[in-house]
Design an enzyme around this catalytic site. Sequence first.
Site, short mmCIF file in Angstrom:
data_model
loop_
_atom_site.label_atom_id
_atom_site.label_comp_id
_atom_site.label_asym_id
_atom_site.label_seq_id
_atom_site.Cartn_x
_atom_site.Cartn_y
_atom_site.Cartn_z
CG HIS A 57 80.55 97.67 29.89
ND1 HIS A 57 80.72 97.98 28.57
CD2 HIS A 57 81.61 96.90 30.23
CE1 HIS A 57 81.83 97.42 28.12
NE2 HIS A 57 82.38 96.76 29.12
CG HIS A 59 80.25 92.64 27.87
ND1 HIS A 59 80.14 92.82 29.23
CD2 HIS A 59 81.54 92.84 27.56
CE1 HIS A 59 81.33 93.13 29.72
NE2 HIS A 59 82.20 93.14 28.73
CG ASN A 68 85.59 86.38 32.23
OD1 ASN A 68 86.66 86.15 31.68
ND2 ASN A 68 85.31 85.98 33.45
CB ALA A 69 80.60 89.59 30.14
CG HIS A 111 88.91 88.07 34.63
ND1 HIS A 111 89.84 88.75 35.36
CD2 HIS A 111 87.98 88.98 34.23
CE1 HIS A 111 89.49 90.04 35.40
NE2 HIS A 111 88.38 90.20 34.73
CG ASP A 158 89.03 93.24 30.00
OD1 ASP A 158 88.07 92.72 30.59
OD2 ASP A 158 88.96 94.34 29.42
CG LEU A 197 86.17 89.36 38.42
CD1 LEU A 197 86.46 88.10 37.64
CD2 LEU A 197 87.44 89.90 39.04
CB ALA A 198 85.90 96.06 37.09
N GLY A 199 87.86 93.86 35.40
CA GLY A 199 89.03 93.88 34.52
C GLY A 199 90.21 93.37 35.31
#
Lengths: 295, 439
Positions: B161, B221, B245-246, B302, B324, B359-361
């Site tokens: 993000h 997040h 994740n996050a 992930h 995701d 990782l972005a998705g």
Amino acid sequence: MRLIIREDYDEVSNYVANYIKERVNQFAPTAERPFVLGLPTGSSPIGTYNKLVDFCKSGELSFEHVITFNMDEYVGLPKNHPQSYHTFMWSNLFAHLNIKPENVHILDGNAPDLDEECKEFEAKIARVGGIELFLGGIGPDGHIAFNEPGSSLTSRTRVKTLAYETIIANARFFDGDIGKVPKLALTVGVATVMDAREVVVTITGAHKAIALAKCIEEGVNHMWTVSAIQMHPKGLIVCDEDSTLELHVKTVKYFKSIEHVHQALIGTENLSLQGGVKQIRPTVFNQRPMNHPYE
Amino acid sequence: MLSTNKPAPKSKITKIVNARLLLDHKIVKDSYLWFQDGKIIHPQNLFFDQHRDADEIIDAQGMMVVPGYMDIQINGGYGIDFADHEGSLDKIQKDVDTVAKGLLQYGCTAFCPTVVSSAPEVYNKVLPLLNKRKGDAKGGSEILGAHIEGPFISHEKKGAHNQEIFRTGKRGIDEFDEAYGPELKKGSEAVSIITLAPEIEGVTEVIPELANRGICVSIGHSAATIDVAENAVAKGATLITHLFNAMLPFHHRDPGMIGVLGAVDLPAPVDPARHPSASNTSPDRTKPDPRPFYGLIVDGVHVHPNSVRIAYYAHPKGCVLVTDALSALGLPKGLYTLGGRELEIDDNGAAYIKGTNTLAGSTISIDQSVRNFRQFTKCTVVEAIEAATLHPAQVLGISDRKGTLNPGGDADLLFLNDDLEIQRVFVYGEEVELTKNKK
């Protein structure tokens, strides 16, 4: 009356299902001349119904021109209640068959006029030419359908109050709570059943033994309403070994010997489905004593 | 019994035979599935009251018939990003339709289009196009409302993000309404899920108000510690966004957000229908579980398969499979964008911010997720499928009409073979033409 004795519940179910299949197929029903079948509910016919479903799925038996009339239904229970007889018949039989919805008749326990509903039910049966074969079970108190002890043997379809013994027996389907069991039911009468051209009663289990004995070894009696089958020209009782426990040894041996004679002396080629005999085979002198146990 | 006074609907009744149905948490053989007007029906009433029999019989040839998959976290696909606000409203609408149609090929019959942290102008433009919308076989998958992920999230755990847009909740709910625009006030009609970080100032206090609007509040997040996370759940959060994740990694003395799976003394759920069902791992095995649901991305990248398994068996009834998935879903390996940032897809289908290890998705599809999940956890077929059907429906409080094959439910159906590969897809009772090769 014919009495066919088989080993256990499964053998009885198989016999009855096969019998019905043969009867329907020999009858070769059409739209103008349908096969009219009377049907029961309860634990006795479930094995038979499963087998009939198998026959229908495999194509050996078609219900396209079969019309059915059920024996009974609770009063006041919604049709889609899990314990209503509509639900029982749907999930155990009709959901799996190729039967037409308009050919299925079950009494409506929520009709605005119950007496009218009963009269109309009798009229419907008459309109299709009467019942060809009525299948039934027996209660521990010897009742057929909900014709409790004391029901007239000439009774027709009507409202009945259930006997205490029946309510106790049915409580197992209502969480064991006697209070939840309906007290009233619509039922075909004893005479309605006996008016059918053939009556087939399945009786299994030791708890039915006394009822079976009272119904076939003693007199025709309104306290044991299945005993009316004694007056029917084509009555057939199919039972298991356990239910014969209260019968005289002589009675059991006699009926078993009949089957043996049919096999050995007459032969299936000379025997019609409903017991008619054409002729006997050329006899072979039989060394066996008459009282020899028959399988 | 006197039926209703309306005449019987003459619309077509369809019956599915020879199928193994997922009913009542079991695979059942000798049962049939009936549907009419896009809804699953109980045929008994039709049989006795209206003398109706089936008009069309579909032979499932022994295949499993299960509810359509639901994906509650998906950022786009086929080159389209839901947070992309450039272009006319028409173009954006068309793009949404393209993704909705494409998702049907993967057996995803309902989804929550997810929008990553964006400026208020973007939400104002894009959110109205992501309102609830019924699905159909030609038009595409059903839209269940948007999943707005951020910007009330942690700088430490931003993932891909854009942290310049992040905000705090100092001014309470007003700050939220400003950030997202009028769509947020529509509650669950427009916004189904919101992901926020409870440790951010003012955010936890807003959770009850958001929950009141019917929105599922999800924590993620975030760098929250275990008590902050548990407090957020106590205030009404019912989902954890992509577990592991996050968020802070699991530490045995402060398990962080992951530790919520081990919570015992959370308060009893206010709305038990939107909480996981009781299981052997629940604090009270007879009551609905006070713990939230948790999303899991099961592309194997992930989250390590072993971690998936550990989380699952700690809280099986709470597991929700999410993809995701990014704009790259359905397209070959290469460079793509997400929320304005450049991404690179590698051979495994994993997407990283170009030039980094972040990782972005994913580019995994929901049906591949179900297959992976079963392989990673060695759970039963029913459990794997429920994690993509019943559980997401429970998260959104719509398990009466989605995620099950019970009468009254929408006739969103998948025909699966024994390897859980999709053979046929139905949306609202209509069959979808499958174009891709069956994997």
